[in-house]
Design an enzyme around this catalytic site. Sequence first.
Site, short mmCIF file in Angstrom:
data_model
loop_
_atom_site.label_atom_id
_atom_site.label_comp_id
_atom_site.label_asym_id
_atom_site.label_seq_id
_atom_site.Cartn_x
_atom_site.Cartn_y
_atom_site.Cartn_z
N ASP A 160 -6.91 0.50 2.94
CA ASP A 160 -7.04 -0.41 2.75
C ASP A 160 -5.82 -0.45 2.24
OD1 ASP A 160 -7.57 -2.98 0.78
OD2 ASP A 160 -9.42 -2.54 0.18
N ALA A 162 -2.63 -1.62 -0.98
CA ALA A 162 -2.85 -1.67 -2.67
C ALA A 162 -1.93 -2.97 -3.06
CB ALA A 162 -2.80 0.16 -2.96
N LYS A 173 -5.34 -2.13 -7.26
CA LYS A 173 -5.79 -3.19 -6.24
C LYS A 173 -5.99 -4.37 -7.03
CE LYS A 173 -7.71 -1.84 -2.16
NZ LYS A 173 -6.76 -2.71 -2.30
N GLU A 182 -14.10 -4.40 -1.97
CA GLU A 182 -13.06 -3.19 -1.67
C GLU A 182 -13.62 -1.99 -2.25
OE1 GLU A 182 -9.00 -5.39 -1.05
OE2 GLU A 182 -9.21 -4.92 -2.60
#
Length: 311
Positions: A160, A162, A173, A182
């Site tokens: 993922d 940030a 996030k 997430e």
Amino acid sequence: MQRPGPFSTLYGRVLAPLPGRAGGAASGGGGNSWASLGSHVQPPRRSQSESGGGTDGTSTRSGIVAPVFPIFSTMSKAEEAKRLAGRAAVENHVKDNQVLGIGSGSTIVHAVQRIAERVREENLNLVCIPTSFQARQLILQYGLTLSDLDRHPEIDLAIDGADEVDSELNLIKGGGGCLTQEKIVAGYASHFIVIADFRKNSQNLGDQWHKGIPIEVIPMAYVPVSRAVTRKFGGVAELRMAVNKAGPVVTDNGNFILDWKFEQVHQWHDVNTAIKMIPGVVDTGLFINMAERVYFGMQDGSVSMREKHVC
Ligand code: 5RP
């Protein structure tokens, strides 16, 4: 061709710049090494179609993989950096037969592109769990296998982006409003890897990211939650407003977002726990002690990797 050794960053782990870029060796001054000090970071590869010459865009000598392709000048530095980080993470962490958590935002797009290439080229068997509506669309758009936590409650690897990363790999996030899903996906993943461009790299949260810490709230409670957060911790907590729609941003879960602009560096673990205890709070964009490794695409075309300190 002589290759200069890896250079050092603040964090001691590094990848060398690409040819023709600052610190690199476009003409005759040597090349680049993706070998890093004590790490095994692979350079991002271009697909055959991107490299345009029927090669994979890399050359290998003595175990060092060095990129030999030019960077497209039309991409902004930040976009290039996102791309490099996303592809490096996929190169180094994605393996056959994994359940993958797919993050949200603009950086993850590059990772998904590379995952799709690798699925095609290496016939990988992967299952993808999205962290948002956007991630779901991305998975479908790239022809990857979509699943969910009902069918795959254990995730091997989540990747993922940030909004900010501090010196201890704590994250902010939720700039895209997807923080709750997430955090769920990252929380049920054996490994959580973050990809980001150089602008996200901070000593302390708030050094670079000035939009505050997102807090997802149940709509009926946004006013008392906002008051409770600011009473306890100071700053201002503002309801995030939509841009092309009248009224507030509504998350994928049907909730609102408060952006808490804090005034000082806090003990983030404690603050996160305290905010989560406020009635009406769904979750916060503070990801404390969750990321195990972060890949930063740098302005000079290199990728810098930071890992969690193991005490
Ligand atoms: C969305 C997020 C994103 O991961 C974060 O905002 C980074 O986005 P980008 O990759 O576009 O910089 O947390 O909720």
